[in-house]
Scaffold this motif. Sequence first.
Motif, PDB file in Angstrom:
ATOM      1  N   ARG A   1       0.922  -1.209  -0.118  1.00 43.82           N
ATOM      2  CA  ARG A   1      -0.001  -0.098  -0.144  1.00 43.82           C
ATOM      3  C   ARG A   1       0.933   1.010   0.130  1.00 43.82           C
ATOM      4  O   ARG A   1       1.948   1.252   0.523  1.00 43.82           O
ATOM      5  CB  ARG A   1      -0.760  -0.152   1.128  1.00 43.82           C
ATOM      6  CG  ARG A   1      -1.963  -0.857   1.289  1.00 43.82           C
ATOM      7  CD  ARG A   1      -3.024  -0.840   2.508  1.00 43.82           C
ATOM      8  NE  ARG A   1      -3.102   0.336   3.153  1.00 43.82           N
ATOM      9  CZ  ARG A   1      -2.884   0.690   4.356  1.00 43.82           C
ATOM     10  NH1 ARG A   1      -2.176  -0.385   5.042  1.00 43.82           N
ATOM     11  NH2 ARG A   1      -2.745   1.941   4.759  1.00 43.82           N
ATOM     12  N   ILE A   2       0.471   2.352  -0.423  1.00 46.76           N
ATOM     13  CA  ILE A   2       1.169   3.428  -0.828  1.00 46.76           C
ATOM     14  C   ILE A   2       1.493   4.239   0.571  1.00 46.76           C
ATOM     15  O   ILE A   2       2.833   4.462   0.779  1.00 46.76           O
ATOM     16  CB  ILE A   2       0.747   4.412  -1.808  1.00 46.76           C
ATOM     17  CG1 ILE A   2       1.551   5.619  -2.040  1.00 46.76           C
ATOM     18  CG2 ILE A   2      -0.654   5.207  -1.035  1.00 46.76           C
ATOM     19  CD1 ILE A   2       2.637   5.053  -3.185  1.00 46.76           C
TER      20      ILE A   2
ATOM     21  N   VAL B   1       2.231   2.360   3.471  1.00 41.38           N
ATOM     22  CA  VAL B   1       3.414   1.760   3.912  1.00 41.38           C
ATOM     23  C   VAL B   1       4.647   1.832   3.229  1.00 41.38           C
ATOM     24  O   VAL B   1       5.563   2.049   3.883  1.00 41.38           O
ATOM     25  CB  VAL B   1       2.905   0.175   3.680  1.00 41.38           C
ATOM     26  CG1 VAL B   1       3.962  -0.805   4.241  1.00 41.38           C
ATOM     27  CG2 VAL B   1       1.659  -0.242   4.772  1.00 41.38           C
ATOM     28  N   THR B   2       4.681   2.000   1.903  1.00 42.79           N
ATOM     29  CA  THR B   2       5.665   2.296   1.281  1.00 42.79           C
ATOM     30  C   THR B   2       6.459   3.699   1.576  1.00 42.79           C
ATOM     31  O   THR B   2       7.421   3.749   1.755  1.00 42.79           O
ATOM     32  CB  THR B   2       5.471   2.352  -0.170  1.00 42.79           C
ATOM     33  OG1 THR B   2       4.961   0.971  -0.842  1.00 42.79           O
ATOM     34  CG2 THR B   2       6.751   2.660  -1.183  1.00 42.79           C
ATOM     35  N   LEU B   3       5.465   4.719   1.577  1.00 41.42           N
ATOM     36  CA  LEU B   3       6.190   6.296   2.159  1.00 41.42           C
ATOM     37  C   LEU B   3       6.690   6.053   3.204  1.00 41.42           C
ATOM     38  O   LEU B   3       7.580   6.802   3.755  1.00 41.42           O
ATOM     39  CB  LEU B   3       4.974   7.023   1.891  1.00 41.42           C
ATOM     40  CG  LEU B   3       4.540   7.210   0.356  1.00 41.42           C
ATOM     41  CD1 LEU B   3       3.348   8.426   0.291  1.00 41.42           C
ATOM     42  CD2 LEU B   3       5.736   7.344  -0.660  1.00 41.42           C
ATOM     43  N   SER B   4       5.934   5.440   4.205  1.00 40.01           N
ATOM     44  CA  SER B   4       6.304   5.355   5.502  1.00 40.01           C
ATOM     45  C   SER B   4       7.720   4.788   5.819  1.00 40.01           C
ATOM     46  O   SER B   4       8.578   5.252   6.473  1.00 40.01           O
ATOM     47  CB  SER B   4       5.222   4.524   6.581  1.00 40.01           C
ATOM     48  OG  SER B   4       5.786   4.526   7.929  1.00 40.01           O
ATOM     49  N   ARG B   5       7.912   3.593   4.949  1.00 42.37           N
ATOM     50  CA  ARG B   5       9.323   3.169   4.803  1.00 42.37           C
ATOM     51  C   ARG B   5      10.255   4.116   4.263  1.00 42.37           C
ATOM     52  O   ARG B   5      11.401   4.136   4.891  1.00 42.37           O
ATOM     53  CB  ARG B   5       9.204   1.962   4.169  1.00 42.37           C
ATOM     54  CG  ARG B   5       8.636   0.751   4.733  1.00 42.37           C
ATOM     55  CD  ARG B   5       8.311  -0.493   3.813  1.00 42.37           C
ATOM     56  NE  ARG B   5       7.817  -1.567   4.873  1.00 42.37           N
ATOM     57  CZ  ARG B   5       6.972  -2.601   3.922  1.00 42.37           C
ATOM     58  NH1 ARG B   5       7.043  -2.443   2.759  1.00 42.37           N
ATOM     59  NH2 ARG B   5       6.452  -3.606   4.751  1.00 42.37           N
ATOM     60  N   VAL B   6       9.922   4.687   3.268  1.00 41.90           N
ATOM     61  CA  VAL B   6      10.644   5.786   2.863  1.00 41.90           C
ATOM     62  C   VAL B   6      11.267   6.914   3.822  1.00 41.90           C
ATOM     63  O   VAL B   6      12.416   7.219   3.799  1.00 41.90           O
ATOM     64  CB  VAL B   6      10.132   6.346   1.493  1.00 41.90           C
ATOM     65  CG1 VAL B   6      10.897   7.671   0.998  1.00 41.90           C
ATOM     66  CG2 VAL B   6       9.955   5.445   0.309  1.00 41.90           C
TER      67      VAL B   6
ATOM     68  N   ILE C   1      14.783  11.879  -4.466  1.00 40.32           N
ATOM     69  CA  ILE C   1      13.968  10.912  -3.759  1.00 40.32           C
ATOM     70  C   ILE C   1      12.344  11.313  -4.070  1.00 40.32           C
ATOM     71  O   ILE C   1      11.572  10.529  -4.403  1.00 40.32           O
ATOM     72  CB  ILE C   1      14.036  11.043  -2.075  1.00 40.32           C
ATOM     73  CG1 ILE C   1      15.428  10.410  -1.684  1.00 40.32           C
ATOM     74  CG2 ILE C   1      12.931  10.064  -1.603  1.00 40.32           C
ATOM     75  CD1 ILE C   1      15.835   9.091  -2.472  1.00 40.32           C
ATOM     76  N   ALA C   2      12.015  12.710  -4.108  1.00 41.12           N
ATOM     77  CA  ALA C   2      10.827  12.802  -4.535  1.00 41.12           C
ATOM     78  C   ALA C   2      10.416  12.680  -5.910  1.00 41.12           C
ATOM     79  O   ALA C   2       9.319  12.353  -6.200  1.00 41.12           O
ATOM     80  CB  ALA C   2      10.814  14.553  -4.379  1.00 41.12           C
ATOM     81  N   ASN C   3      11.167  12.557  -6.992  1.00 37.96           N
ATOM     82  CA  ASN C   3      11.145  12.185  -8.077  1.00 37.96           C
ATOM     83  C   ASN C   3      10.890  10.767  -8.243  1.00 37.96           C
ATOM     84  O   ASN C   3       9.987  10.229  -8.992  1.00 37.96           O
ATOM     85  CB  ASN C   3      12.439  12.469  -9.136  1.00 37.96           C
ATOM     86  CG  ASN C   3      12.728  13.837  -9.346  1.00 37.96           C
ATOM     87  OD1 ASN C   3      12.032  14.672  -9.330  1.00 37.96           O
ATOM     88  ND2 ASN C   3      13.966  14.351  -9.636  1.00 37.96           N
ATOM     89  N   LEU C   4      11.641   9.947  -7.420  1.00 39.43           N
ATOM     90  CA  LEU C   4      11.202   8.561  -7.364  1.00 39.43           C
ATOM     91  C   LEU C   4      10.070   8.126  -6.854  1.00 39.43           C
ATOM     92  O   LEU C   4       9.054   7.485  -7.336  1.00 39.43           O
ATOM     93  CB  LEU C   4      12.112   7.651  -6.508  1.00 39.43           C
ATOM     94  CG  LEU C   4      13.675   7.689  -7.225  1.00 39.43           C
ATOM     95  CD1 LEU C   4      14.721   7.151  -6.130  1.00 39.43           C
ATOM     96  CD2 LEU C   4      13.706   6.815  -8.495  1.00 39.43           C
ATOM     97  N   VAL C   5       9.580   8.854  -5.926  1.00 39.98           N
ATOM     98  CA  VAL C   5       8.149   8.855  -5.071  1.00 39.98           C
ATOM     99  C   VAL C   5       7.145   9.060  -6.288  1.00 39.98           C
ATOM    100  O   VAL C   5       6.154   8.498  -6.193  1.00 39.98           O
ATOM    101  CB  VAL C   5       8.137   9.549  -3.801  1.00 39.98           C
ATOM    102  CG1 VAL C   5       6.687   9.696  -3.452  1.00 39.98           C
ATOM    103  CG2 VAL C   5       8.855   9.112  -2.831  1.00 39.98           C
ATOM    104  N   GLY C   6       7.297  10.140  -6.819  1.00 34.99           N
ATOM    105  CA  GLY C   6       6.394  10.753  -8.025  1.00 34.99           C
ATOM    106  C   GLY C   6       6.172   9.527  -8.868  1.00 34.99           C
ATOM    107  O   GLY C   6       4.835   9.315  -9.289  1.00 34.99           O
ATOM    108  N   GLN C   7       6.986   9.067  -9.347  1.00 35.02           N
ATOM    109  CA  GLN C   7       7.033   7.824 -10.507  1.00 35.02           C
ATOM    110  C   GLN C   7       6.505   6.878  -9.802  1.00 35.02           C
ATOM    111  O   GLN C   7       5.477   6.182 -10.496  1.00 35.02           O
ATOM    112  CB  GLN C   7       8.411   7.311 -10.883  1.00 35.02           C
ATOM    113  CG  GLN C   7       9.180   8.321 -11.678  1.00 35.02           C
ATOM    114  CD  GLN C   7      10.477   8.003 -12.195  1.00 35.02           C
ATOM    115  OE1 GLN C   7      11.223   6.953 -11.482  1.00 35.02           O
ATOM    116  NE2 GLN C   7      11.210   8.677 -12.904  1.00 35.02           N
ATOM    117  N   THR C   8       6.675   6.485  -8.591  1.00 34.69           N
ATOM    118  CA  THR C   8       6.087   5.317  -7.935  1.00 34.69           C
ATOM    119  C   THR C   8       4.386   5.461  -7.692  1.00 34.69           C
ATOM    120  O   THR C   8       3.715   4.575  -7.916  1.00 34.69           O
ATOM    121  CB  THR C   8       6.699   4.885  -6.563  1.00 34.69           C
ATOM    122  OG1 THR C   8       7.942   4.553  -6.597  1.00 34.69           O
ATOM    123  CG2 THR C   8       6.035   3.734  -5.756  1.00 34.69           C
TER     124      THR C   8
END
Length: 182
Positions: free
Chosen positions: A34-35, A37-42, A168-175
């Motif tokens: 889930r997004i 969970v992913t963002l929390s790990r980031v 990191i923001a660019n990678l998050v945006g792509q995800t």
Amino acid sequence: SIRVSESVDSAPRWTDVALSGIYEISKVLTRPARIEVTLSRVVTLLSSFLDMSHGLIALLDSEGEPQVVVGSGWTEETALRHFQRLPERAVGEIVVTKAPLLVRNIETDPLFANWISAEPTIPGRLYSFIGVPIKDRDQVIGTITVERGYLVDCEGSIDEDARFLTMIANLVGQTVRLQTLI
């Protein structure tokens, strides 16, 4: 004969730390989850690579309201409350300009006038704020924000931190875009 002596520095260089951070965070972003969970790990990983406090990732809806907000070690409700406490003009500047916002000293910057930190500050430390946009193509869909402390007598570069957070923001945006498409 010429003797070449190599100096071995025990402290890792910033570029090595940043590269390791990008590598570890990219691994997290490619795992199915889930997004939230992913963002929390980031954010948790970010806190291990940066000396930051109150790191947040906020995804915004089409009206600019927070849709998902996560922070390191916080519940979503606590992270949302902290995000809502950030100066609206500071977050608005990141979203409107679609560019990072670097505030070297929170205490003297007009964007942070009348703003009170959630935690007591340490005397002799300069507190900075870094905010970068998360984009999907050319539209800002969120922000990554961190508060960063530096010793006043030490020269710390928030410019390097901002470049790292932008990657990191660019990678998050792509995800986020990929998860939305799927």
